[in-house]
Design a protein around this motif. Sequence first.
Motif, PDB file in Angstrom:
ATOM      1  N   THR A  70       4.336 -22.397  21.324  1.00  0.00           N
ATOM      2  CA  THR A  70       5.693 -22.441  20.798  1.00  0.00           C
ATOM      3  C   THR A  70       5.647 -23.109  19.420  1.00  0.00           C
ATOM      4  O   THR A  70       4.961 -24.116  19.235  1.00  0.00           O
ATOM      5  N   GLN A  71       6.372 -22.522  18.466  1.00  0.00           N
ATOM      6  CA  GLN A  71       6.326 -22.997  17.090  1.00  0.00           C
ATOM      7  C   GLN A  71       7.226 -24.210  16.897  1.00  0.00           C
ATOM      8  O   GLN A  71       8.397 -24.204  17.310  1.00  0.00           O
ATOM      9  N   VAL A  72       6.679 -25.233  16.254  1.00  0.00           N
ATOM     10  CA  VAL A  72       7.453 -26.389  15.833  1.00  0.00           C
ATOM     11  C   VAL A  72       7.325 -26.494  14.314  1.00  0.00           C
ATOM     12  O   VAL A  72       6.207 -26.549  13.789  1.00  0.00           O
ATOM     13  N   THR A  73       8.459 -26.487  13.631  1.00  0.00           N
ATOM     14  CA  THR A  73       8.469 -26.589  12.180  1.00  0.00           C
ATOM     15  C   THR A  73       9.340 -27.774  11.775  1.00  0.00           C
ATOM     16  O   THR A  73      10.507 -27.844  12.172  1.00  0.00           O
ATOM     17  N   VAL A  74       8.758 -28.678  10.994  1.00  0.00           N
ATOM     18  CA  VAL A  74       9.480 -29.855  10.523  1.00  0.00           C
ATOM     19  C   VAL A  74       9.646 -29.737   9.019  1.00  0.00           C
ATOM     20  O   VAL A  74       8.655 -29.710   8.280  1.00  0.00           O
ATOM     21  N   SER A  75      10.880 -29.640   8.572  1.00  0.00           N
ATOM     22  CA  SER A  75      11.144 -29.474   7.140  1.00  0.00           C
ATOM     23  C   SER A  75      11.293 -30.835   6.468  1.00  0.00           C
ATOM     24  O   SER A  75      11.810 -31.786   7.055  1.00  0.00           O
ATOM     25  N   SER A  76      10.848 -30.893   5.231  1.00  0.00           N
ATOM     26  CA  SER A  76      10.918 -32.163   4.479  1.00  0.00           C
ATOM     27  C   SER A  76      12.221 -32.285   3.714  1.00  0.00           C
ATOM     28  O   SER A  76      13.006 -31.346   3.637  1.00  0.00           O
ATOM     29  N   LEU A 104      12.488 -33.224  18.983  1.00  0.00           N
ATOM     30  CA  LEU A 104      12.413 -32.004  19.791  1.00  0.00           C
ATOM     31  C   LEU A 104      11.769 -32.360  21.121  1.00  0.00           C
ATOM     32  O   LEU A 104      10.954 -33.290  21.189  1.00  0.00           O
ATOM     33  N   ARG A 105      12.137 -31.597  22.126  1.00  0.00           N
ATOM     34  CA  ARG A 105      11.508 -31.765  23.437  1.00  0.00           C
ATOM     35  C   ARG A 105      10.913 -30.439  23.845  1.00  0.00           C
ATOM     36  O   ARG A 105      11.640 -29.444  23.981  1.00  0.00           O
ATOM     37  N   LEU A 106       9.610 -30.422  24.051  1.00  0.00           N
ATOM     38  CA  LEU A 106       8.915 -29.237  24.540  1.00  0.00           C
ATOM     39  C   LEU A 106       8.761 -29.341  26.049  1.00  0.00           C
ATOM     40  O   LEU A 106       8.535 -30.425  26.589  1.00  0.00           O
ATOM     41  N   SER A 107       8.869 -28.192  26.696  1.00  0.00           N
ATOM     42  CA  SER A 107       8.686 -28.146  28.130  1.00  0.00           C
ATOM     43  C   SER A 107       7.699 -27.043  28.484  1.00  0.00           C
ATOM     44  O   SER A 107       7.669 -26.000  27.846  1.00  0.00           O
ATOM     45  N   CYS A 108       6.907 -27.302  29.490  1.00  0.00           N
ATOM     46  CA  CYS A 108       5.930 -26.322  29.985  1.00  0.00           C
ATOM     47  C   CYS A 108       6.143 -26.164  31.480  1.00  0.00           C
ATOM     48  O   CYS A 108       6.051 -27.145  32.228  1.00  0.00           O
ATOM     49  N   ALA A 109       6.434 -24.941  31.889  1.00  0.00           N
ATOM     50  CA  ALA A 109       6.627 -24.637  33.309  1.00  0.00           C
ATOM     51  C   ALA A 109       5.382 -23.956  33.840  1.00  0.00           C
ATOM     52  O   ALA A 109       4.894 -22.985  33.258  1.00  0.00           O
ATOM     53  N   VAL A 150       4.146 -21.472  30.770  1.00  0.00           N
ATOM     54  CA  VAL A 150       5.122 -20.946  29.822  1.00  0.00           C
ATOM     55  C   VAL A 150       5.798 -22.116  29.119  1.00  0.00           C
ATOM     56  O   VAL A 150       6.415 -22.971  29.779  1.00  0.00           O
ATOM     57  N   GLU A 151       5.665 -22.137  27.775  1.00  0.00           N
ATOM     58  CA  GLU A 151       6.280 -23.208  26.991  1.00  0.00           C
ATOM     59  C   GLU A 151       7.669 -22.816  26.507  1.00  0.00           C
ATOM     60  O   GLU A 151       7.974 -21.631  26.353  1.00  0.00           O
ATOM     61  N   SER A 152       8.476 -23.822  26.240  1.00  0.00           N
ATOM     62  CA  SER A 152       9.786 -23.617  25.629  1.00  0.00           C
ATOM     63  C   SER A 152      10.159 -24.876  24.854  1.00  0.00           C
ATOM     64  O   SER A 152       9.546 -25.938  25.050  1.00  0.00           O
ATOM     65  N   GLY A 153      11.158 -24.740  23.980  1.00  0.00           N
ATOM     66  CA  GLY A 153      11.696 -25.906  23.303  1.00  0.00           C
ATOM     67  C   GLY A 153      11.313 -26.077  21.856  1.00  0.00           C
ATOM     68  O   GLY A 153      11.766 -27.019  21.206  1.00  0.00           O
ATOM     69  N   GLY A 154      10.492 -25.203  21.308  1.00  0.00           N
ATOM     70  CA  GLY A 154      10.138 -25.320  19.897  1.00  0.00           C
ATOM     71  C   GLY A 154      11.316 -24.954  19.014  1.00  0.00           C
ATOM     72  O   GLY A 154      12.364 -24.526  19.475  1.00  0.00           O
ATOM     73  N   GLY A 155      11.118 -25.165  17.712  1.00  0.00           N
ATOM     74  CA  GLY A 155      12.174 -24.825  16.769  1.00  0.00           C
ATOM     75  C   GLY A 155      11.974 -25.485  15.436  1.00  0.00           C
ATOM     76  O   GLY A 155      10.891 -26.002  15.131  1.00  0.00           O
ATOM     77  N   LEU A 156      13.050 -25.455  14.645  1.00  0.00           N
ATOM     78  CA  LEU A 156      13.047 -26.031  13.303  1.00  0.00           C
ATOM     79  C   LEU A 156      13.864 -27.310  13.327  1.00  0.00           C
ATOM     80  O   LEU A 156      14.997 -27.334  13.840  1.00  0.00           O
ATOM     81  N   VAL A 157      13.312 -28.367  12.744  1.00  0.00           N
ATOM     82  CA  VAL A 157      13.996 -29.651  12.718  1.00  0.00           C
ATOM     83  C   VAL A 157      13.676 -30.342  11.400  1.00  0.00           C
ATOM     84  O   VAL A 157      12.623 -30.098  10.798  1.00  0.00           O
ATOM     85  N   GLN A 158      14.568 -31.194  10.949  1.00  0.00           N
ATOM     86  CA  GLN A 158      14.326 -31.946   9.720  1.00  0.00           C
ATOM     87  C   GLN A 158      13.457 -33.165   9.993  1.00  0.00           C
ATOM     88  O   GLN A 158      13.357 -33.632  11.146  1.00  0.00           O
ATOM     89  N   ALA A 191       3.316 -27.086  13.557  1.00  0.00           N
ATOM     90  CA  ALA A 191       2.194 -26.369  14.176  1.00  0.00           C
ATOM     91  C   ALA A 191       2.725 -25.521  15.320  1.00  0.00           C
ATOM     92  O   ALA A 191       3.891 -25.648  15.713  1.00  0.00           O
ATOM     93  N   VAL A 192       1.849 -24.694  15.856  1.00  0.00           N
ATOM     94  CA  VAL A 192       2.114 -24.058  17.140  1.00  0.00           C
ATOM     95  C   VAL A 192       1.597 -25.005  18.220  1.00  0.00           C
ATOM     96  O   VAL A 192       0.450 -25.446  18.158  1.00  0.00           O
ATOM     97  N   TYR A 193       2.453 -25.316  19.168  1.00  0.00           N
ATOM     98  CA  TYR A 193       2.107 -26.240  20.241  1.00  0.00           C
ATOM     99  C   TYR A 193       1.805 -25.449  21.513  1.00  0.00           C
ATOM    100  O   TYR A 193       2.584 -24.570  21.901  1.00  0.00           O
ATOM    101  N   TYR A 194       0.698 -25.806  22.142  1.00  0.00           N
ATOM    102  CA  TYR A 194       0.224 -25.101  23.335  1.00  0.00           C
ATOM    103  C   TYR A 194       0.150 -26.047  24.526  1.00  0.00           C
ATOM    104  O   TYR A 194      -0.363 -27.168  24.414  1.00  0.00           O
TER     105      TYR A 194
END
Length: 117
Positions: free
Chosen positions: A111-117, A18-23, A5-13, A91-94
């Motif tokens: 988990t979705q990671v989106t980086v805005s320009s 970001l820190r992703l975690s997988c349990a 189970v992943e967590s920690g994705g989101g939107l960032v500039q 991207a979606v990170y797996y």
Amino acid sequence: QVQLVESGGGLVQTGGSLRLSCAASGTGFSFYIMGWYRQAPGEQRELVASIFPTGGTHYRDSVKGRFTISRDNAKNTVDLQMNSLKPEDTAVYYCHARLVVPEYENWGQGTQVTVSS
């Protein structure tokens, strides 16, 4: 076998972190090769980073020096610290777990990671 189970994705500039975690639940986590993959729209899934039972790591060239993979075998977790993020990291990170013997692999839900320009 392990479930992921992943967590920690989101939107960032751009330039952010970001820190992703997988349990992982199940047994034998310390024996698994753990990895983070990503898949952007219309693209193939690609390996971002992996960490071996020995603690050795591997990164794709485009993230070297920016991303760090780590694992905690006592907590059954694997993390991906992502710094200096770029729009092309969107991207979606797996999370991925693999055993060589016996042959076995499993994926998290992503988990979705989106980086805005």
